[in-house]
Design a protein around this motif. Structure first.
Motif, PDB file in Angstrom:
ATOM      1  N   ALA B  22      12.265 -12.014 -24.298  1.00 54.11           N
ATOM      2  CA  ALA B  22      12.134 -13.482 -24.336  1.00 54.11           C
ATOM      3  C   ALA B  22      10.893 -13.859 -25.127  1.00 54.11           C
ATOM      4  CB  ALA B  22      12.075 -14.042 -22.924  1.00 54.11           C
ATOM      5  N   TYR B  23      11.088 -14.151 -26.407  1.00 49.18           N
ATOM      6  CA  TYR B  23       9.995 -14.490 -27.325  1.00 49.18           C
ATOM      7  C   TYR B  23       9.942 -16.006 -27.484  1.00 49.18           C
ATOM      8  CZ  TYR B  23      10.016  -9.529 -28.168  1.00 49.18           C
ATOM      9  OH  TYR B  23       9.939  -8.177 -27.982  1.00 49.18           O
ATOM     10  N   ILE B  24       9.317 -16.626 -26.503  1.00 46.94           N
ATOM     11  CA  ILE B  24       9.358 -18.088 -26.460  1.00 46.94           C
ATOM     12  C   ILE B  24       7.956 -18.648 -26.297  1.00 46.94           C
ATOM     13  CG2 ILE B  24      11.692 -18.395 -25.557  1.00 46.94           C
ATOM     14  CD1 ILE B  24      10.359 -18.424 -22.731  1.00 46.94           C
ATOM     15  N   PRO B  25       7.724 -19.860 -26.836  1.00 49.36           N
ATOM     16  CA  PRO B  25       6.440 -20.487 -26.580  1.00 49.36           C
ATOM     17  C   PRO B  25       6.312 -20.879 -25.109  1.00 49.36           C
ATOM     18  CG  PRO B  25       7.867 -21.951 -27.875  1.00 49.36           C
ATOM     19  CD  PRO B  25       8.574 -20.640 -27.749  1.00 49.36           C
ATOM     20  N   GLU B  26       5.075 -21.015 -24.665  1.00 53.19           N
ATOM     21  CA  GLU B  26       4.794 -21.316 -23.259  1.00 53.19           C
ATOM     22  C   GLU B  26       5.546 -22.559 -22.759  1.00 53.19           C
ATOM     23  OE1 GLU B  26       3.298 -19.438 -21.173  1.00 53.19           O
ATOM     24  OE2 GLU B  26       3.226 -20.844 -19.490  1.00 53.19           O
ATOM     25  N   MET B  27       5.781 -23.502 -23.683  1.00 47.78           N
ATOM     26  CA  MET B  27       6.453 -24.757 -23.287  1.00 47.78           C
ATOM     27  C   MET B  27       7.842 -24.499 -22.706  1.00 47.78           C
ATOM     28  SD  MET B  27       4.524 -25.005 -26.090  1.00 47.78           S
ATOM     29  CE  MET B  27       4.791 -25.765 -27.663  1.00 47.78           C
ATOM     30  N   HIS B  29       8.562 -21.656 -21.001  1.00 45.15           N
ATOM     31  CA  HIS B  29       8.482 -20.569 -20.028  1.00 45.15           C
ATOM     32  C   HIS B  29       9.084 -20.922 -18.669  1.00 45.15           C
ATOM     33  CE1 HIS B  29       6.610 -18.014 -16.928  1.00 45.15           C
ATOM     34  NE2 HIS B  29       6.863 -17.073 -17.817  1.00 45.15           N
ATOM     35  N   ARG B  30       8.727 -22.114 -18.145  1.00 43.11           N
ATOM     36  CA  ARG B  30       9.176 -22.421 -16.792  1.00 43.11           C
ATOM     37  C   ARG B  30      10.702 -22.497 -16.707  1.00 43.11           C
ATOM     38  NH1 ARG B  30       8.563 -27.755 -13.243  1.00 43.11           N
ATOM     39  NH2 ARG B  30      10.425 -28.117 -14.502  1.00 43.11           N
ATOM     40  N   ILE B 181      16.250 -26.439 -29.137  1.00 48.30           N
ATOM     41  CA  ILE B 181      15.126 -25.816 -28.426  1.00 48.30           C
ATOM     42  C   ILE B 181      13.969 -26.814 -28.311  1.00 48.30           C
ATOM     43  CG2 ILE B 181      13.361 -24.012 -28.568  1.00 48.30           C
ATOM     44  CD1 ILE B 181      15.555 -22.163 -29.722  1.00 48.30           C
ATOM     45  N   ILE B 185      11.998 -28.417 -25.079  1.00 48.37           N
ATOM     46  CA  ILE B 185      10.535 -28.447 -24.915  1.00 48.37           C
ATOM     47  C   ILE B 185      10.090 -29.855 -24.502  1.00 48.37           C
ATOM     48  CG2 ILE B 185       8.364 -28.413 -26.226  1.00 48.37           C
ATOM     49  CD1 ILE B 185       9.471 -25.986 -27.760  1.00 48.37           C
ATOM     50  N   ASN B 186      10.692 -30.870 -25.112  1.00 46.79           N
ATOM     51  CA  ASN B 186      10.291 -32.249 -24.828  1.00 46.79           C
ATOM     52  C   ASN B 186      10.861 -32.801 -23.529  1.00 46.79           C
ATOM     53  OD1 ASN B 186       8.722 -32.509 -27.129  1.00 46.79           O
ATOM     54  ND2 ASN B 186      10.491 -33.063 -28.386  1.00 46.79           N
ATOM     55  N   PRO B 188      11.384 -31.035 -20.274  1.00 43.04           N
ATOM     56  CA  PRO B 188      11.320 -29.778 -19.534  1.00 43.04           C
ATOM     57  C   PRO B 188      11.893 -29.801 -18.124  1.00 43.04           C
ATOM     58  CG  PRO B 188       9.149 -30.779 -19.640  1.00 43.04           C
ATOM     59  CD  PRO B 188      10.067 -31.640 -20.464  1.00 43.04           C
TER      60      PRO B 188
END
Lengths: 256, 398
Positions: B22-27, B29-30, B181, B185-186, B188
């Motif tokens: 899972a190569y994802i930005p922290e935004m 993650h949850r 994606i 992010i926007n 969440p």
């Protein structure tokens, strides 16, 4: 002591970190943009390495990345441009980019080259924490680079503490998008930044995303050590051919 | 990788061999973590299974037939069985996954669904289940694809979905995925992202493969009924991101006697510069949240693929397939635009079935296999060809 630590030791309030895209607006403008930022009051520069699929960036920065790629920017070209930049640029500079181009270039080779030209730290938002710990941390430390993780209002307290421990230089606090408009309620972001303050993190905190003018910069500085401006500055470059003038005018508007 | 690990299931971190993760930005993650923690538990709930199976039967129209294609069998000197996913509601296998994911999203308390689509098949399948469940639906679609696939755009709108054009980059599937994606992010907390293929960060590849695995589960008992044995000698499927292939292969991957044949889109030809054959042209990299094979420049910029079929026009491939390729468990073939077209016309004439252009690629590969009368070949007929009529008409007019 690293340039980043040095900066935060001398000044721990109202730090202004400005993002710019390497090779934007023109291939050869990279150094000129950085020099103008330094001259007009940026404490720290985040230099973006353009990528075709930048998931963590908004449309303005993505458009600047596409332009930079069209202009011919690559990692080898960037390092060639950065060869002598430390002759006149003294502020800390961190590179921001995505994992895929770094993997193709070679991660260790990348870190070695970055350290050699005088880069201080890196941000790679799509590196998973487990892979950072297993593979990349030792390499990054070997070359004396700082590595900055992001935290968001959705990040759990436990995870914030862990990401702070793994980071050095500073911690990048992504604000929610609600910080951008004065008409929107700032209280959730306030609560989040308060929480960060209360956690007694080891790193200074800079707030990014949605910081676009003097008002938002001031607000962010109330709750953190400073802020990061990205899209708003790229927009300013977009609308003016003269990099020096555009930068002076933009930073004057933020700082004065 | 542990030698005894199955080809089906990824490691706890979502790796198939070296591929996945899972190569994802922290935004993100949850949301991704929430999904990772809960998807198996939810999918195993009795009530979830009851509702999912019921919808598959009464709404999607499962089980889909396993059809013995007599004339094609004669032509290729073998026994060819077609798994008729083209007979699913909305015309392709895509809905097996969207039915599962909408039920999962509702159990996660989500109120808003987003999806990406290329040709529009996954977009239509998503809009369909959102209409069924009364959930807000936003579909991101490349501006170019919106122009090329007008009927599917109209279907999505009629089903109540909002179609948002992706105007960045190349304005096709890859960029629609980026926009979806970003939307996630926007937004969440209230939004679930229904990815349409076995791509994306863990747990998506595994979750989508599980929802599509109904294809091979049915194939096993259907083949037993028809031939007395559950196992085919070959399973053939086309691969873009790889969702129909993942479903068709799934319950045969750990059966070493079954040959796994994946067919990629060669476009104008592998070396033409206009191709989408990722295992031939890609290098290891990270795209849309997972480590896999990716078509890219020397500098690691993702390149624009080409295939006549929008469903195969993707510069990556699911991590499960990258592992099947690298380990040698799967045999990866390719078919050009022209070969796929020719095969689609042949299937229409011999069997009275107009396949999707994607599936045309799978048919085109039959020529490349040395088949005998002893073989039992299952080919996944992933979708029907209505959406490709404009392309087929051009061929007939030429």
């Amino acid at each position: 002591m690293s340039r980043l630590n040095n900066l935060f030791q001398q000044k721990n309030k109202r730090i202004l970190n400005v993002y710019c895209t390497a090779g934007y607006p023109t291939l050869q403008s990279t150094i000129n943009v950085m020099r103008s930022l330094q001259e007009n009051g940026a404490d720290l520069i985040e230099l973006g390495m353009p990528y075709s699929d930048p998931l963590a960036d908004g449309p303005v920065i993505q458009a600047s990345s596409s332009k930079a790629l069209q202009n011919g920017m690559t990692i080898p070209t960037l390092f060639a441009q950065l060869k002598d930049f430390r002759k006149d640029i003294t502020v800390p500079v961190i590179l921001m980019g995505y994992l895929n181009p770094l993997l193709q270039y070679g991660f260790e080779k990348f870190c070695a080259k970055a350290a050699e030209v005088g880069i201080d730290g890196i941000i790679i938002p799509d590196i998973p924490m487990y892979e950072f710990e297993q593979e990349y941390r030792a390499i990054i430390e070997k070359y004396g680079l700082d590595f900055i993780f992001l935290v968001t209002p959705e990040t759990s307290e436990e995870r914030i503490i862990k990401l702070d421990q793994l980071s050095s230089g500073f911690l990048y606090a992504v604000s929610s998008s609600s910080i951008t408009g004065s008409d929107k309620d700032f209280s959730p972001v306030e609560t989040y930044l308060h929480k960060l303050q209360s956690l007694k993190l080891k790193n200074p905190v800079l707030v990014g995303f949605g910081i676009k003018d003097k008002a938002t910069f001031e607000t962010a500085c109330k709750y953190a050590n400073g802020a990061i401006i990205g899209s708003a500055y790229i927009k300013a470059l977009e609308s003016d051919d003269n990099v020096e003038m555009a930068t002076r005018e933009f930073l004057n508007g933020i700082l004065n | 990788m542990n030698e005894t690990q199955s080809y089906i299931s990824p490691s706890p971190q979502g790796y198939y061999g070296r591929f996945g993760g899972a190569y994802i930005p922290e935004m993100l993650h949850r949301n991704v973590e929430e999904l990772k923690t809960r998807y198996l538990e939810i999918m195993h709930e009795a009530e979830f299974q009851r509702e999912y199976q019921q919808l598959l039967q009464d709404y999607v129209g499962r089980p889909t037939p396993l059809y013995f294609a007599g004339l094609l069998s004669r032509k290729y000197n073998t026994n060819l069985f077609l798994k008729r996913e083209d007979l699913c509601h909305t015309g392709a296998h895509k809905i097996n996954n969207t039915v599962g994911q909408i039920l999962l999203a509702l159990r996660l308390g989500k109120k808003r669904i987003i999806a990406e689509t290329g040709a529009g098949q996954h977009g239509v399948a998503t809009a369909t289940v959102c209409a069924l469940k009364g959930v807000e639906c936003i579909v991101y679609m490349g501006e170019k694809d919106i122009e090329r696939q007008a009927p599917n755009v109209a279907r999505m709108k009629m089903l109540g979905a909002k179609v948002i054009p992706a105007v960045s980059g190349s304005k096709t599937l890859k960029d629609a995925t980026n926009e979806a994606i970003r939307d996630w992010i926007n937004n969440p907390s209230d939004t679930h992202y229904i990815i349409g293929s076995v791509v994306g960060p863990h747990p998506y590849p595994d979750m989508v493969a599980r929802f599509q695995s109904i294809i091979s589960k049915e194939t096993r008992w259907q083949l037993k009924e028809k031939t007395g044995t559950e196992l085919p000698t070959h399973v053939v499927a086309c691969v873009g991101g790889g969702s129909n292939a993942a479903g068709a292969f799934y319950h045969f991957l750990d059966e070493p006697s079954v040959k796994i044949i994946a067919v990629e889109a060669a476009g104008y030809g592998i070396d033409s510069g206009m191709s989408a054959a990722t295992t031939r042209l890609g290098k290891e990299g990270v795209l849309h949240g997972s480590r896999s094979l990716v078509m890219q420049t020397e500098d690691g910029q993702v390149t624009e693929p080409h295939s006549i079929s929008a469903g195969l026009d993707y510069p990556g491939i699911g991590p499960m397939h990258a592992h099947l390729f690298e380990s040698g468990r799967g045999q990866f073939l390719s078919a050009t635009d022209e070969e796929a077209l020719k095969a689609s016309f042949e299937v229409a004439k011999l069997e009275g079935i107009i396949p999707a252009l994607e599936t045309g690629h799978a048919f085109a590969a039959l020529d490349q296999l040395s088949l005998t009368m002893e073989d039992r070949v299952v080919l996944c007929l992933s979708g029907r060809g209505d959406k490709d009529l404009a392309t087929y008409m051009k061929v007939m007019d030429a």
